[in-house]
Each structure stands twice: as C-alpha cells, then as structure tokens.
Design a protein around this motif. Structure first.
Motif, short mmCIF file in Angstrom:
data_model
loop_
_atom_site.label_atom_id
_atom_site.label_comp_id
_atom_site.label_asym_id
_atom_site.label_seq_id
_atom_site.Cartn_x
_atom_site.Cartn_y
_atom_site.Cartn_z
N ARG A 143 0.83 -1.21 0.00
CA ARG A 143 0.00 0.00 0.00
C ARG A 143 0.87 1.27 0.00
NH1 ARG A 143 -5.24 1.09 1.77
NH2 ARG A 143 -5.64 -0.98 0.85
N ARG A 146 2.34 2.04 -3.50
CA ARG A 146 1.38 2.68 -4.42
C ARG A 146 1.19 4.14 -4.07
NH1 ARG A 146 -4.93 1.96 -4.43
NH2 ARG A 146 -4.47 0.40 -2.85
N GLU A 147 1.02 4.44 -2.79
CA GLU A 147 0.81 5.82 -2.36
C GLU A 147 2.03 6.68 -2.65
OE1 GLU A 147 -2.24 4.81 1.37
OE2 GLU A 147 -0.12 5.24 1.75
N SER A 150 2.42 7.63 -6.33
CA SER A 150 1.46 8.67 -6.67
C SER A 150 1.91 10.03 -6.15
CB SER A 150 0.09 8.31 -6.11
OG SER A 150 -0.85 9.33 -6.35
N THR A 264 -11.72 -4.67 -7.67
CA THR A 264 -11.03 -3.85 -6.68
C THR A 264 -10.55 -4.79 -5.57
OG1 THR A 264 -13.19 -3.37 -5.69
CG2 THR A 264 -12.31 -1.76 -7.25
N ASP A 388 -0.54 1.98 -9.60
CA ASP A 388 -1.95 2.23 -9.30
C ASP A 388 -2.83 1.05 -9.70
OD1 ASP A 388 -1.71 2.60 -12.03
OD2 ASP A 388 -2.82 4.49 -12.08
N TYR A 389 -2.36 0.23 -10.65
CA TYR A 389 -3.04 -1.02 -11.00
C TYR A 389 -2.43 -2.21 -10.27
CZ TYR A 389 -4.15 -5.28 -13.53
OH TYR A 389 -4.52 -6.56 -13.83
#
Length: 445
Positions: A143, A146-147, A150, A264, A388-389
């Motif tokens: 997690r 990914r963050e 971004s 998701t 993000d994917y």
C-alpha cells in the motif's frame, strides 16, 4: 554481525523514504539529463531475473546501465562483462547514496522481502521504478509503495510481462466485449509448489566467500546461513523472504481476470488447504475470494478460487473446457460461455461449437519494458502495470497468502482501513516484523 556503517545507512533509509511522503515530486522531461540524452539506470540485483530485466531495459537505445548492487559478488560476472564501466556495489543503500544524483530509473529485482524497502527509498529520491512481482512482500509495504509512487509523481511498472502480451490482452478484450456474457465465477491455478511443509533445519553452514549474508537478510531477523535453503532460489518457499506459489505466480495469473472484470479489493478470503507453518509457505492450497461485483459480473459479488500444487479445479469445471485443464491459467465461467486462459497461451472459448468461426480482435503489439522506458522519457503515463493497477492486484494476492496462516477461517477485509476486521491475530500479519532499524519510514513500530 553489523557493519560499522549500518547506522549511517539506517539514517539514509529513513530520510529517503520519509521524503517520499512529503510534497509531490514534479518531473520536467528528463531531469538531470545525461550528456548523451539517455536515461541512466541502476539495477538492484545482477543475475537471474535481475539480469533478464537489465537486458530487456537496456535493449532500448535510450537507457544506459550506470550502477548495480548485489550482495553476492559471485553473481556479478555477466553484468560486468556486458557493461565494463558499470559501478558495482554490495549494499543497495550505498548505491543510492553515491549514485542518487546521476541515475533516473531503477529496477528492483531482489528476493521479495527487499522489494518494498529498496523501491520506497528509490522513489523517495524521485527515481522511476520497475519492480519485480510481487510488488512487496507484505500488505503494508504494498500500500505504501502505491501511495508513494502517486505522491512523488514517478513512473512505475511491476514485472508482470504477461500483462503486455497479446495472450492476456486478448482474454481481457474478449471478456470486456461480452463474448462469454457476464462472469459468474473464476477458477485460477498454478501447478507450482513454492512451499515446504517441513520445519527449518537446526543447523548452521559456512557463508560462502563473496556473499554478504547480513545484507542478504536485509529487513529479516538474523538467522544462520543454510546452504541451498535460502539463496539463490529457495527463498520463495520461506515466509520471511518470499510469498510462496501464490505470490510468485498469482500476480501473473490473476492479472487477466482482475483487469477484465475491473475488480477492486476482495471482501473476504478463506484458505481451505494445508496451513503454512512457522517458517514456510504451504503447498497444495485452495483459496476462495469473494470480490464485489462489477459491470462485468453476473451478480453483486463474484467468487474466485485459487488452486496450487496438487490442488486442481473440480471435474465439473474442467468438463466445461473439454477436460483439458492446463498446468497454469484461469477458467472464467460466464452466462453465455466459458473462457479458458492458459498462462501465456492463446485463450480458448467454450462450448467450441457455439464459438466456431469466431474471429479474434486484432491488437497492436506492446513491450512491457519499453513502455516503461518511454513513459520515463516522455513523462506520459502508459505502463500497463503501473503501481496504481499492480498495487491493488498485489494486495489481493498477498491477502490470499496471509489466509494460509489461518486455514479454515474466513478473513473479512476492509481495504480502506487496510484491516482484517474479524481476526486480530490475522490482522497483525498485515505488517511484517522488521529487524531493528530496518523498517521503512511510516511502517516502524
């Protein structure tokens, strides 16, 4: 056996990853462009999959290999021969410290347990990251990766090359075009057996000359070196270092149906196979997921079942594809037909007589590595497995791995809070235990 410079490296690790959570990094074309206009690249890992990644990335005329880090000096031969001017390091933190101003991109192709720490540190310095699958060894790191990608505005790609191949993209297109109707359930499988039901041997072997065992352990707690038990390949079986068969192959094999169905996070997961033991992942797993339904599914939820090793889809499922179930792949059962998607092979439609003469759509070729390179060069998004994917995809995979520690217990997952809500002991496994001083910023404690 700590190195005298370890405390300095720890400060560097904390500072670089901490910076990843600060203001977003803004790119402007090629920042710090090399004199010849190429992306200057560093590899974490020098052999095996890392060597394959190096070769594929440098196949672009726009990439030059500047530096490599590998904890095993015995595995540097190919890369040093092919790139005589490359700067070589044993410690990945030294590479980032000394090369940080002169590199643009990196690939992280180490054992799973070091994906997160290295990639987070590189992104903290504003580097674009190509990371091998699974994205991280545990859910919390996944997690955060990914963050961080971004927030820092860096380009990213996970090493699931099949997601750019014609075979997977065709399967995705067929499902999205409604060729098999709405999907009712998915069966997905691999015959590999990256696990070990036996306990860890109670012995200690001499560390080979050239291997820095302390650096190889990285974030993991100290333990004796065991010849052939961890390095160079069997670490996939071990819970502190790999992610078992599901972690190894799931990111590949899940990808087609995960993308095709626009899935998701799962609502729940339950393992019905043997339980993983204290040190090793289980083999012969059967894991059932329940995902929220989408526009591509027949119901408000969709059931997905994973099988590995000796576990196989039931006979009635195999009968839907003519009884010819491949060693690895997926079977998607729809309201208007069935899609068999063998891993890395052309998908097939069933019943065969219903789809006889069906013409597959034409798709333009893609290159998984070069699409990453071009996104880094141009600043335009494009990688098919950007974080993000691939982050949510990997989280689903890792949740299944975690479920094998609690066989026979349904685990309810709250993705927003990143919590297993009905089992405190299982929820504690969302984050790993780090060796003192090695936890990435934001994951300590």
């Amino acid at each position: 056996m700590e190195h005298t410079f370890l405390s300095t490296r720890r400060r560097f690790l904390r500072n670089s990853v901490g910076a990843a959570l600060a203001a977003p990094y803004v790119t402007s074309g090629l920042r710090a462009v090399s004199p010849n206009g190429k992306l200057r690249h560093a590899s974490f890992g020098a052999s095996g999959m890392a060597w394959a990644d190096i070769q594929s990335l440098t196949a672009s005329e726009h990439v030059e290999l500047a530096a490599v880090a590998d904890v095993d000096a015995r595995r540097l031969g190919e890369v040093k021969a092919a790139f005589p001017g490359v700067h070589v390091y044993a410690d990945w933190r030294e590479l980032l410290e000394h090369e940080g101003e002169r590199i643009d991109t990196v690939n992280v192709s180490t054992p799973d347990h070091m994906h997160g720490p290295i990639a987070l540190a590189a992104m903290g310095l504003g580097k674009h990251v190509y990371c091998q699958k699974p994205l991280a060894q545990n859910l919390a790191e996944c997690r955060l990766m990914r963050e961080t990608a971004s927030k820092k505005g860096v380009m990213s790609q996970m090493g699931i090359q099949v997601s750019s191949m014609f075979t997977e993209r065709l399967a995705v297109q067929l499902v999205r075009d409604g060729v098999i109707g709405k999907v009712k359930e998915v069966h997905t499988f691999s015959e590999k057996q990256w696990g070990d039901p036996a306990p860890r041997p109670q012995r200690s072997d001499p560390v080979p000359e050239g291997l820095d065992w302390d650096l190889w352990l990285g974030v993991a707690t100290e333990r004796p070196y065991l010849e052939g038990y961890y390095h160079p390949g069997a670490w996939r079986k071990r819970r502190d270092f790999g992610t078992g068969t599901l972690g190894d192959m799931g990111c590949h094999i899940f990808s087609g149906w995960f993308r095709a169905l626009d899935l998701t996070a799962p609502r729940s997961v339950e393992s019905f196979g043997p339980a993983s033991n204290a040190g090793n992942w289980a083999i012969d797993s059967r894991i059932e997921y329940v995902f929220p339904g989408t526009a591509q599914t027949a119901e408000e939820s969709v059931r997905v079942v994973w099988y590995d090793g000796a576990q196989r889809p039931p006979e009635e499922t195999g009968a839907l594809v003519g009884g010819r179930v491949p060693g690895q792949g997926s079977i998607l059962i729809g309201t208007e037909g069935v899609l068999l998607a063998p891993h890395m092979e052309t998908p097939k439609l069933y019943p065969e007589d219903k789809h006889q003469g069906f013409r597959f759509p034409r798709l333009e070729p893609r290159d998984h590595y070069l699409e990453f390179v071009e996104s880094c060069r141009t600043g335009q998004a494009g990688p098919s497995a950007a974080f993000d994917y691939s982050g949510p995809l990997t989280e689903a995979v890792l949740l299944g791995c975690l479920s094998t520690l609690f066989a026979g217990q349904r685990l309810d997952w709250d993705a927003g809070r990143m919590e297993i809500t009905n089992q405190e002991e299982a929820n504690a496994q969302v984050r790993r235990v780090y060796r003192d001083g090695w936890a990435p910023e934001g994951l300590a404690g």
